[in-house]
Design an enzyme around this catalytic site. Structure first.
Site, PDB file in Angstrom:
ATOM      1  N   LYS A 173     -26.204  73.997  79.442  1.00  8.84           N
ATOM      2  CA  LYS A 173     -26.198  73.083  80.594  1.00  8.84           C
ATOM      3  C   LYS A 173     -26.496  73.876  81.864  1.00  8.84           C
ATOM      4  O   LYS A 173     -25.638  74.574  82.401  1.00  8.84           O
ATOM      5  CB  LYS A 173     -24.840  72.382  80.751  1.00  8.84           C
ATOM      6  CG  LYS A 173     -24.974  71.187  81.705  1.00  8.84           C
ATOM      7  CD  LYS A 173     -23.696  70.759  82.359  1.00  8.84           C
ATOM      8  CE  LYS A 173     -23.342  71.540  83.583  1.00  8.84           C
ATOM      9  NZ  LYS A 173     -24.302  71.442  84.705  1.00  8.84           N
ATOM     10  N   GLU A 247     -18.371  84.796  83.466  1.00  9.86           N
ATOM     11  CA  GLU A 247     -19.070  85.649  84.451  1.00  9.86           C
ATOM     12  C   GLU A 247     -18.940  84.936  85.790  1.00  9.86           C
ATOM     13  O   GLU A 247     -19.676  83.989  86.066  1.00  9.86           O
ATOM     14  CB  GLU A 247     -20.551  85.800  84.075  1.00  9.86           C
ATOM     15  CG  GLU A 247     -20.797  86.563  82.791  1.00  9.86           C
ATOM     16  CD  GLU A 247     -20.462  88.035  82.910  1.00  9.86           C
ATOM     17  OE1 GLU A 247     -20.227  88.534  84.032  1.00  9.86           O
ATOM     18  OE2 GLU A 247     -20.405  88.695  81.862  1.00  9.86           O
ATOM     19  N   CYS A 281     -24.327  87.311  92.688  1.00  8.07           N
ATOM     20  CA  CYS A 281     -22.945  87.732  92.450  1.00  8.07           C
ATOM     21  C   CYS A 281     -22.751  89.239  92.635  1.00  8.07           C
ATOM     22  O   CYS A 281     -21.630  89.704  92.782  1.00  8.07           O
ATOM     23  CB  CYS A 281     -22.509  87.301  91.068  1.00  8.07           C
ATOM     24  SG  CYS A 281     -23.684  87.839  89.826  1.00  8.07           S
ATOM     25  N   GLU A 377     -16.102  85.226  98.809  1.00  5.73           N
ATOM     26  CA  GLU A 377     -17.530  85.223  98.478  1.00  5.73           C
ATOM     27  C   GLU A 377     -18.264  84.241  99.395  1.00  5.73           C
ATOM     28  O   GLU A 377     -17.982  83.049  99.393  1.00  5.73           O
ATOM     29  CB  GLU A 377     -17.697  84.798  97.016  1.00  5.73           C
ATOM     30  CG  GLU A 377     -19.100  84.968  96.524  1.00  5.73           C
ATOM     31  CD  GLU A 377     -19.251  84.653  95.028  1.00  5.73           C
ATOM     32  OE1 GLU A 377     -18.636  83.685  94.545  1.00  5.73           O
ATOM     33  OE2 GLU A 377     -20.006  85.381  94.357  1.00  5.73           O
TER      34      GLU A 377
HETATM   35  P1  NAD Z   1     -20.645  76.612  90.059  1.00  2.00           P
HETATM   36  O1  NAD Z   1     -19.358  77.167  89.609  1.00  2.00           O
HETATM   37  O2  NAD Z   1     -20.639  75.552  91.075  1.00  2.00           O
HETATM   38  O3  NAD Z   1     -21.475  76.007  88.831  1.00  2.00           O
HETATM   39  C1  NAD Z   1     -21.784  76.784  87.689  1.00  2.00           C
HETATM   40  C2  NAD Z   1     -22.037  75.842  86.523  1.00  2.00           C
HETATM   41  O4  NAD Z   1     -20.778  75.246  86.161  1.00  2.00           O
HETATM   42  C3  NAD Z   1     -22.982  74.680  86.830  1.00  2.00           C
HETATM   43  O5  NAD Z   1     -23.784  74.405  85.695  1.00  2.00           O
HETATM   44  C4  NAD Z   1     -22.022  73.536  87.099  1.00  2.00           C
HETATM   45  O6  NAD Z   1     -22.608  72.274  86.864  1.00  2.00           O
HETATM   46  C5  NAD Z   1     -20.913  73.832  86.111  1.00  2.00           C
HETATM   47  N1  NAD Z   1     -19.608  73.262  86.440  1.00  2.00           N
HETATM   48  C6  NAD Z   1     -19.083  73.024  87.655  1.00  2.00           C
HETATM   49  N2  NAD Z   1     -17.837  72.516  87.528  1.00  2.00           N
HETATM   50  C7  NAD Z   1     -17.574  72.464  86.210  1.00  2.00           C
HETATM   51  C8  NAD Z   1     -16.446  72.049  85.440  1.00  2.00           C
HETATM   52  N3  NAD Z   1     -15.343  71.595  86.006  1.00  2.00           N
HETATM   53  N4  NAD Z   1     -16.515  72.138  84.099  1.00  2.00           N
HETATM   54  C9  NAD Z   1     -17.629  72.619  83.497  1.00  2.00           C
HETATM   55  N5  NAD Z   1     -18.722  73.004  84.165  1.00  2.00           N
HETATM   56  C10 NAD Z   1     -18.702  72.933  85.509  1.00  2.00           C
HETATM   57  O7  NAD Z   1     -21.496  77.870  90.493  1.00  2.00           O
HETATM   58  P2  NAD Z   1     -22.866  77.872  91.252  1.00  2.00           P
HETATM   59  O8  NAD Z   1     -22.578  77.424  92.643  1.00  2.00           O
HETATM   60  O9  NAD Z   1     -23.900  77.157  90.432  1.00  2.00           O
HETATM   61  O10 NAD Z   1     -23.252  79.421  91.222  1.00  2.00           O
HETATM   62  C11 NAD Z   1     -22.760  80.318  92.136  1.00  2.00           C
HETATM   63  C12 NAD Z   1     -21.564  81.064  91.564  1.00  2.00           C
HETATM   64  O11 NAD Z   1     -21.935  81.720  90.363  1.00  2.00           O
HETATM   65  C13 NAD Z   1     -21.084  82.171  92.495  1.00  2.00           C
HETATM   66  O12 NAD Z   1     -19.685  82.185  92.533  1.00  2.00           O
HETATM   67  C14 NAD Z   1     -21.613  83.437  91.830  1.00  2.00           C
HETATM   68  O13 NAD Z   1     -20.910  84.596  92.149  1.00  2.00           O
HETATM   69  C15 NAD Z   1     -21.503  83.081  90.398  1.00  2.00           C
HETATM   70  N6  NAD Z   1     -22.397  83.923  89.598  1.00  2.00           N
HETATM   71  C16 NAD Z   1     -21.849  84.899  88.814  1.00  2.00           C
HETATM   72  C17 NAD Z   1     -22.663  85.740  88.056  1.00  2.00           C
HETATM   73  C18 NAD Z   1     -22.069  86.808  87.181  1.00  2.00           C
HETATM   74  O14 NAD Z   1     -22.802  87.381  86.380  1.00  2.00           O
HETATM   75  N7  NAD Z   1     -20.790  87.107  87.269  1.00  2.00           N
HETATM   76  C19 NAD Z   1     -24.055  85.578  88.098  1.00  2.00           C
HETATM   77  C20 NAD Z   1     -24.591  84.570  88.895  1.00  2.00           C
HETATM   78  C21 NAD Z   1     -23.742  83.747  89.647  1.00  2.00           C
END
Ligand code: NAD
Length: 474
Positions: A173, A247, A281, A377
């Site tokens: 997803k 992650e 990230c 962040e």
């Molecule tokens: P997000 O947490 O808003 O969304 C990530 C994914 O989770 C999306 O597909 C979203 O639809 C889904 N999601 C959201 N709420 C959910 C729930 N309750 N249950 C299941 N799925 C859910 O993150 P974002 O805004 O898309 O991305 C940015 C974040 O990702 C930042 O915090 C960044 O640091 C992190 N990130 C981490 C890494 C890593 O390798 N550690 C890499 C890239 C991004």
């Protein structure tokens, strides 16, 4: 305007409800198309397809699974231009910068194709008299892979490679904001995979994501996203004790000791802090400098960062594109305006006028260690620079953070480089560099940055379960 379909059981299908989500280009605000708004019925269908495909897929040989990944890597490489354009438009990435990300996915799929045929384990032996023990690494089952918007294709690639080569089946997803290249990758993969092995659904996190994360048919959830999302997913999976691969967020410190090469730090930060408009990230967003180098470093950073060319992502000369959404820009600006009350905004600090969600590369000098700009962040083109009193304080401040994903240290003293690398509580420590990744090396965090590793042989451990078989042998 294109109406995309999700991919369930090898077929492109609309959402059962018929609902769609509109997808935009964050650089121009132009509508790119629609994707299905997957709901519970779609998640049920995707999980059922993945579960049905699991017995046959997990029974294939590593060589067969590796071949499928190699073919997918070749097909992606051949379709690179299409992927570059789509990723640039949907994720707001400069057109000249996306090729590296497509290349990285190709390399990653090839790495996992080879790595999956080279799993290692403990020697078979009689650890008890008359009993022969051996270890298998078996696939987990149906893996729900939930990806963020900042690297839509790269994160999809990182997730499906290790999951598929070890014999799992997947429901991927992507983020509802940036689903297009995951759908394109999923479509391409159908040519090389049996139906149901890789399904791609495109709902929101609140609806499809939340339902998928607690689905009884899902054995493991692999999520890359915000730390708050990771916590929700961990809670959702608790009732069925799902395996988790988390992650999450980061706040990478850059430790600049007084003996560092100022120009090298500043020229590296130009990319490491502002690549993808800082929506990364591992972005080098928290610079902590020694007392003697601080002033020179701030000057050198300003000189470098003010030359970054911000503009439309379709312009080949653009180095930094927009933020992903209006809400993200408002959030970033809120951090900057609050920080400006107690620290000095020495560069940027403003939105760029126009249709897209652009924000100027920003440097904030002198914030306090406990301020939110240092601790939270921001996920935007914003860097803080602090002056520490001593080398010990640089290290202390670097570790004083809820996150632990990535860090870098800058020094010309090799002994200090080893000593400080050991003491840093971060999953990656770069020495005199920041941001570079290799498929062979793990990526993942300490603390609230989560657990589990992407890339490398370590990822294969996460996507398999160690099984002990003991045979009475006399
Ligand atoms: P997000 O947490 O808003 O969304 C990530 C994914 O989770 C999306 O597909 C979203 O639809 C889904 N999601 C959201 N709420 C959910 C729930 N309750 N249950 C299941 N799925 C859910 O993150 P974002 O805004 O898309 O991305 C940015 C974040 O990702 C930042 O915090 C960044 O640091 C992190 N990130 C981490 C890494 C890593 O390798 N550690 C890499 C890239 C991004």
């Amino acid at each position: 305007m294109r109406a995309w379909k999700q991919i369930i059981n090898g077929k492109p299908v609309a959402a059962k409800s018929g609902k769609t989500i509109t997808v935009e280009d964050p650089s121009t605000r132009e509508v790119l198309g629609t994707v299905p708004q997957s709901g519970r019925a779609d998640v049920d269908a995707a999980v059922a397809a993945a579960a049905a495909a699991f017995p046959a897929w997990s029974a294939t040989t590593p060589a067969e699974r590796a071949l499928a990944l190699l073919k997918l890597a070749d097909a992606l490489e051949s379709a690179k231009r299409k992927f570059v354009k789509a990723e640039s438009e949907n994720a707001g990435k400069p057109i000249s910068a996306v090729g590296i990300e497509v290349d990285a996915v190709v390399d990653n799929l090839r790495f996992f194709a080879g790595a999956g045929r080279n799993m290692e384990g403990k020697a078979v032996a009689e650890y008890l008299p008359g009993r022969t023990s051996m270890i298998r690494r078996d696939p987990v089952g149906v893996v729900a892979s939930i990806a963020p918007w900042n690297y839509p294709l790269l994160m999809a690639g990182w997730k499906i490679g290790p999951a598929l080569v070890t014999g799992n089946t997947v429901v991927l997803k992507p983020s509802a904001r940036t689903p297009i290249t995951a759908l394109m990758l999923g479509t391409l993969a159908q040519e090389f995979l049996p139906a149901g092995v890789l399904n791609v659904i495109t709902g929101t996190g609140e609806e499809a994501g939340a339902y998928l994360a607690q689905h009884p048919g899902v054995a493991m959830v692999s999520v890359t996203g915000d730390t708050a999302t990771g916590k929700r997913i961990a809670a959702a999976g608790a009732s069925t004790v799902k395996r988790l691969h988390l992650e999450l967020g980061g706040k990478a410190p850059v430790l600049v000791f007084d003996d560092a090469d100022v120009d090298l730090v500043a020229s590296t930060m130009r990319a490491a802090s502002f690549w993808n408009a800082g929506q990364d990230c591992t972005a080098a967003c928290r610079i902590i400098a020694g007392p003697k180098i601080y002033e020179r470093l701030v000057d050198a950073l300003i000189k470098q960062v003010k030359t970054i060319k911000v503009g439309l992502t379709s312009d080949k000369a653009t180095e930094m594109g927009p933020l992903i959404s209006a809400a993200q820009r408002t959030r970033v600006d809120g951090f900057v305006q609050r920080a400006s009350k107690k620290a000095e905004v020495v560069l940027g600090g403003k939105s760029v006028a126009g249709k897209g969600h652009f924000y100027r590369p920003t440097i904030i000098a002198g914030p306090a260690q406990n301020s939110e700009i240092v601790q939270d962040e921001v996920f935007g083109p914003v860097v803080s620079v602090q002056r520490a009193k001593s080398a010990d304080q640089i290290l202390e401040w670097a570790n004083d953070c809820q996150f632990g994903l990535a860090s870098s240290l800058w020094t010309s003293d090799i002994a200090r480089a080893f000593k400080v690398s050991k003491a840093l509580q971060f999953g990656t420590v770069w020495v005199n560099d920041h941001f570079t990744l290799a498929s062979e090396m793990p990526h993942g965090g300490f603390k609230q940055s989560g657990y589990g590793k992407d890339q490398s042989m370590y990822a294969l451990e996460d996507y398999t379960v160690a099984k002990h078989i003991m045979v009475r042998s006399e």
